[in-house]
Design a protein around this motif. Structure first.
Motif, PDB file in Angstrom:
ATOM      1  N   THR A 395      -4.626  18.781  -2.431  1.00  0.00           N
ATOM      2  CA  THR A 395      -3.895  17.575  -2.045  1.00  0.00           C
ATOM      3  C   THR A 395      -3.542  16.727  -3.261  1.00  0.00           C
ATOM      4  OG1 THR A 395      -5.010  17.516   0.093  1.00  0.00           O
ATOM      5  CG2 THR A 395      -4.004  15.464  -0.677  1.00  0.00           C
ATOM      6  N   VAL A 396      -4.513  16.527  -4.150  1.00  0.00           N
ATOM      7  CA  VAL A 396      -4.287  15.708  -5.343  1.00  0.00           C
ATOM      8  C   VAL A 396      -3.221  16.334  -6.238  1.00  0.00           C
ATOM      9  CG1 VAL A 396      -5.329  14.816  -7.456  1.00  0.00           C
ATOM     10  CG2 VAL A 396      -6.599  14.730  -5.300  1.00  0.00           C
ATOM     11  N   ILE A 397      -3.336  17.640  -6.487  1.00  0.00           N
ATOM     12  CA  ILE A 397      -2.369  18.321  -7.354  1.00  0.00           C
ATOM     13  C   ILE A 397      -0.971  18.232  -6.764  1.00  0.00           C
ATOM     14  CG2 ILE A 397      -1.697  20.574  -8.282  1.00  0.00           C
ATOM     15  CD1 ILE A 397      -4.707  21.256  -8.394  1.00  0.00           C
ATOM     16  N   THR A 398      -0.857  18.457  -5.454  1.00  0.00           N
ATOM     17  CA  THR A 398       0.444  18.391  -4.791  1.00  0.00           C
ATOM     18  C   THR A 398       1.052  16.993  -4.883  1.00  0.00           C
ATOM     19  OG1 THR A 398      -0.248  20.108  -3.225  1.00  0.00           O
ATOM     20  CG2 THR A 398       1.667  18.778  -2.620  1.00  0.00           C
ATOM     21  N   THR A 399       0.227  15.961  -4.642  1.00  0.00           N
ATOM     22  CA  THR A 399       0.716  14.581  -4.707  1.00  0.00           C
ATOM     23  C   THR A 399       1.203  14.240  -6.109  1.00  0.00           C
ATOM     24  OG1 THR A 399      -0.832  13.914  -2.969  1.00  0.00           O
ATOM     25  CG2 THR A 399       0.122  12.164  -4.324  1.00  0.00           C
ATOM     26  N   GLY A 400       0.438  14.649  -7.119  1.00  0.00           N
ATOM     27  CA  GLY A 400       0.822  14.370  -8.496  1.00  0.00           C
ATOM     28  C   GLY A 400       2.138  15.015  -8.888  1.00  0.00           C
ATOM     29  N   VAL A 402       4.715  16.113  -6.620  1.00  0.00           N
ATOM     30  CA  VAL A 402       5.879  15.736  -5.805  1.00  0.00           C
ATOM     31  C   VAL A 402       6.156  14.234  -5.818  1.00  0.00           C
ATOM     32  CG1 VAL A 402       5.456  17.702  -4.282  1.00  0.00           C
ATOM     33  CG2 VAL A 402       4.556  15.447  -3.660  1.00  0.00           C
ATOM     34  N   SER A 403       5.231  13.406  -6.326  1.00  0.00           N
ATOM     35  CA  SER A 403       5.424  11.955  -6.308  1.00  0.00           C
ATOM     36  C   SER A 403       5.210  11.345  -7.691  1.00  0.00           C
ATOM     37  CB  SER A 403       4.478  11.308  -5.294  1.00  0.00           C
ATOM     38  OG  SER A 403       4.677   9.920  -5.234  1.00  0.00           O
ATOM     39  N   PRO A 404       6.167  11.536  -8.609  1.00  0.00           N
ATOM     40  CA  PRO A 404       6.029  10.944  -9.941  1.00  0.00           C
ATOM     41  C   PRO A 404       5.990   9.418  -9.905  1.00  0.00           C
ATOM     42  CG  PRO A 404       8.235  11.839  -9.609  1.00  0.00           C
ATOM     43  CD  PRO A 404       7.405  12.308  -8.466  1.00  0.00           C
ATOM     44  N   THR A 405       6.642   8.804  -8.907  1.00  0.00           N
ATOM     45  CA  THR A 405       6.620   7.344  -8.795  1.00  0.00           C
ATOM     46  C   THR A 405       5.208   6.829  -8.578  1.00  0.00           C
ATOM     47  OG1 THR A 405       8.844   7.359  -7.825  1.00  0.00           O
ATOM     48  CG2 THR A 405       7.527   5.364  -7.525  1.00  0.00           C
ATOM     49  N   PHE A 406       4.481   7.487  -7.681  1.00  0.00           N
ATOM     50  CA  PHE A 406       3.099   7.075  -7.446  1.00  0.00           C
ATOM     51  C   PHE A 406       2.233   7.372  -8.673  1.00  0.00           C
ATOM     52  CE2 PHE A 406      -1.240   7.674  -5.940  1.00  0.00           C
ATOM     53  CZ  PHE A 406      -1.424   6.489  -5.238  1.00  0.00           C
ATOM     54  N   ARG A 407       2.505   8.478  -9.325  1.00  0.00           N
ATOM     55  CA  ARG A 407       1.740   8.849 -10.517  1.00  0.00           C
ATOM     56  C   ARG A 407       1.863   7.776 -11.606  1.00  0.00           C
ATOM     57  NH1 ARG A 407       4.045  13.608 -11.486  1.00  0.00           N
ATOM     58  NH2 ARG A 407       5.287  12.925 -13.257  1.00  0.00           N
ATOM     59  N   LYS A 408       3.014   7.104 -11.640  1.00  0.00           N
ATOM     60  CA  LYS A 408       3.264   6.092 -12.667  1.00  0.00           C
ATOM     61  C   LYS A 408       2.979   4.668 -12.183  1.00  0.00           C
ATOM     62  CE  LYS A 408       6.941   8.959 -14.658  1.00  0.00           C
ATOM     63  NZ  LYS A 408       8.404   9.071 -14.894  1.00  0.00           N
ATOM     64  N   LEU A 409       2.377   4.528 -11.006  1.00  0.00           N
ATOM     65  CA  LEU A 409       2.111   3.208 -10.443  1.00  0.00           C
ATOM     66  C   LEU A 409       1.240   2.371 -11.370  1.00  0.00           C
ATOM     67  CD1 LEU A 409       2.162   1.219  -8.022  1.00  0.00           C
ATOM     68  CD2 LEU A 409       0.103   2.382  -7.181  1.00  0.00           C
ATOM     69  N   ASP A 410       1.684   1.134 -11.609  1.00  0.00           N
ATOM     70  CA  ASP A 410       0.940   0.203 -12.464  1.00  0.00           C
ATOM     71  C   ASP A 410       0.917  -1.157 -11.759  1.00  0.00           C
ATOM     72  OD1 ASP A 410       0.397   0.041 -15.878  1.00  0.00           O
ATOM     73  OD2 ASP A 410       0.337  -1.750 -14.645  1.00  0.00           O
ATOM     74  N   LEU A 411      -0.268  -1.756 -11.657  1.00  0.00           N
ATOM     75  CA  LEU A 411      -0.421  -3.016 -10.922  1.00  0.00           C
ATOM     76  C   LEU A 411      -0.460  -4.235 -11.839  1.00  0.00           C
ATOM     77  CD1 LEU A 411      -3.170  -1.894  -8.365  1.00  0.00           C
ATOM     78  CD2 LEU A 411      -0.703  -2.097  -7.963  1.00  0.00           C
ATOM     79  N   THR A 412      -0.260  -4.027 -13.139  1.00  0.00           N
ATOM     80  CA  THR A 412      -0.390  -5.130 -14.088  1.00  0.00           C
ATOM     81  C   THR A 412       0.588  -6.261 -13.796  1.00  0.00           C
ATOM     82  OG1 THR A 412      -1.078  -3.539 -15.780  1.00  0.00           O
ATOM     83  CG2 THR A 412      -0.439  -5.725 -16.530  1.00  0.00           C
ATOM     84  N   LYS A 413       1.857  -5.921 -13.509  1.00  0.00           N
ATOM     85  CA  LYS A 413       2.865  -6.939 -13.249  1.00  0.00           C
ATOM     86  C   LYS A 413       2.559  -7.721 -11.966  1.00  0.00           C
ATOM     87  CE  LYS A 413       6.715  -4.727 -15.664  1.00  0.00           C
ATOM     88  NZ  LYS A 413       8.104  -4.183 -15.541  1.00  0.00           N
ATOM     89  N   ASP A 414       2.082  -7.021 -10.947  1.00  0.00           N
ATOM     90  CA  ASP A 414       1.725  -7.703  -9.692  1.00  0.00           C
ATOM     91  C   ASP A 414       0.618  -8.713  -9.931  1.00  0.00           C
ATOM     92  OD1 ASP A 414       3.165  -6.093  -7.369  1.00  0.00           O
ATOM     93  OD2 ASP A 414       2.487  -4.639  -8.835  1.00  0.00           O
ATOM     94  N   LEU A 415      -0.358  -8.312 -10.744  1.00  0.00           N
ATOM     95  CA  LEU A 415      -1.480  -9.201 -11.040  1.00  0.00           C
ATOM     96  C   LEU A 415      -1.029 -10.419 -11.834  1.00  0.00           C
ATOM     97  CD1 LEU A 415      -4.484  -9.693 -10.842  1.00  0.00           C
ATOM     98  CD2 LEU A 415      -4.828  -8.239 -12.853  1.00  0.00           C
ATOM     99  N   GLU A 416      -0.126 -10.223 -12.776  1.00  0.00           N
ATOM    100  CA  GLU A 416       0.389 -11.331 -13.580  1.00  0.00           C
ATOM    101  C   GLU A 416       1.159 -12.329 -12.713  1.00  0.00           C
ATOM    102  OE1 GLU A 416       2.662  -9.410 -16.596  1.00  0.00           O
ATOM    103  OE2 GLU A 416       0.926  -8.917 -17.843  1.00  0.00           O
ATOM    104  N   GLU A 417       1.925 -11.812 -11.746  1.00  0.00           N
ATOM    105  CA  GLU A 417       2.679 -12.689 -10.862  1.00  0.00           C
ATOM    106  C   GLU A 417       1.757 -13.557 -10.010  1.00  0.00           C
ATOM    107  OE1 GLU A 417       5.308 -10.312  -8.575  1.00  0.00           O
ATOM    108  OE2 GLU A 417       6.561  -9.712 -10.276  1.00  0.00           O
TER     109      GLU A 417
END
Length: 421
Positions: A395-400, A402-417
């Protein structure tokens, strides 16, 4: 509160009271769950019966989840949680009576078993309200800029209770028996109710009070499926938990494979929570919002590896270490997922979003328990656990991939806001 303050949320008095309520409640709940697992397996000697426990809880929890989220968003949160705890105390009292010879001395084993299942079913109904209510109440106690820190301490408290509850449950089974262990649990539930009353009632932030149920539910589901970060985290964790449900088979490992008795069962059950708790203490000092998507993928991959090692082990301490590290990786996953939910969810939709999360992730624990019981019956216990761990890795390998957007998810900007609010 400084942005890097690891104790930011703990400086809020009501949040500390909330943590105490959650600790006592989860301690009692997790202790009750393994005591009932032990009792049911002792009555039946059938691993499938452990799966049925999970099934009995997931049916009402899953089917009521969205409706419960709608109610949570419409009601005052403190009093709603108090009502849920009061109802849960009735379940604990019922289980206490079902294990008392003076009450059930002339009952057939099936009658006792089915009565236990019935109370577990009622508990699943209550669980559909617990998650959304607790999730919403936290957001009303702490300011937005403290959400990530609150998520860490909230999850850490849950894990600490999950460490001690199962451990004490296993030891109490050996020391005072199932019946009096359930009496202690009943007392703990009442204590959590009394402590909760120290928190003041909170305002209802939903501007659509009285909104038709169908429209309310549609809005919540649409939001989750539109917000890719939330949907990805829920889906990944759901599948991993579904196929990594080795915990449900621990009574079989403790009694028949590792042969370590109730005390060893308590240690095995507590090991993952110990690992998760230590991990989450570290995350209070080392934020994990940067590259959150990749960290979540790596954590769940490590979880799958640990489950496979546990399934193949026939040595008690190797099994304990494997479960410990599975808890460490699961701790990272939990903090990241809770941070995503808190940062991405509007205040007026927290109940419904949390309910959808419970359908994806919370219910998958019980469905995973049922899956583990069925596969153990069909494949054998060890093969079932290894199969589950392997499916997690896939499951993890498949998600990584087929979903490059999720792989690159970063929460830093949300936290700063949120820190600017």
């Amino acid at each position: 509160m400084a942005k890097t303050d690891p104790y930011a949320a703990l400086r809020i008095k009501e949040f500390n009271i909330f943590l105490l309520v959650r600790f006592v409640l989860v301690f009692g709940w997790s202790m009750q769950f393994i005591v009932i697992e032990w009792e049911v397996y002792s009555l039946t000697k059938d691993p499938l019966s452990l799966g049925v426990i999970g099934l009995m809880e997931i049916i009402p929890a899953f089917t009521m989840a969205l409706f419960a989220g709608h109610i949570v968003d419409q009601k005052e949160k403190r009093n709603l949680l108090a009502l849920c705890i009061a109802a849960f105390s009735l379940i604990s009292l019922g289980l206490f009576l079902l294990t008392w010879d003076k009450v059930t001395g002339n009952w057939e084993t099936k009658s006792i078993l089915y009565s236990i299942y019935a109370l577990v079913f009622f508990g699943g109904f209550l669980r559909s309200f617990f998650g959304p209510t607790i999730f919403s109440l936290v957001a009303l106690i702490v300011p937005k800029k403290a959400y990530p820190n609150a998520a860490t301490w909230n999850s850490s408290t849950w894990q600490m209770a999950s460490v001690l509850g199962p451990a004490f449950g296993g030891f109490f089974i050996g020391w005072i028996g199932v019946h009096w262990s359930l009496c202690i649990i009943f007392g703990l539930v009442l204590l959590s109710f009394i402590i909760l009353l120290q928190i003041k009632r909170k305002p209802i932030l939903n501007p659509k009070i009285g909104e038709p149920v169908i429209e309310s539910l549609k809005e919540g589901v649409r939001f989750v499926f539109k917000t890719k970060a939330i949907l990805g985290a829920m889906t990944l964790d759901m599948v991993a938990v579904l196929f990594g449900g080795a915990i449900a088979l621990l009574p079989v490992f403790a009694q028949d494979i590792l042969k370590v008795g109730s005390e060893g069962f308590g240690v095995l059950r507590a090991a993952p929570a110990v690992g998760a708790f230590l991990t989450m203490l570290v995350t209070a000092y080392i934020p994990i919002s940067k590259n959150a998507g990749m960290k979540l993928l790596v954590a769940i991959f490590g979880f799958g590896v640990c489950i496979i090692v546990f399934g193949l082990s026939s040595i008690f301490w190797v099994s304990v270490v494997a479960l410990f590290f599975s808890g460490m990786t699961d701790g990272v996953s939990m903090v990241i997922r809770q941070t995503i939910l808190q940062l991405k969810t509007p205040d007026h939709m927290r109940g419904r979003v949390s309910s959808v999360n419970s359908m994806f992730v919370g219910s998958s624990n019980e469905l995973g328990a049922f899956e583990s019981g069925v596969t153990a019956k069909l494949m054998g216990t060890v093969t079932a656990v290894v199969f589950g761990g392997t499916m997690t890795l896939i499951t993890v390998i498949t998600t990584g991939i087929v979903s490059p957007t999720f792989r690159k998810l970063d929460l830093t900007k949300d936290l700063e806001e949120h820190n600017k609010d």
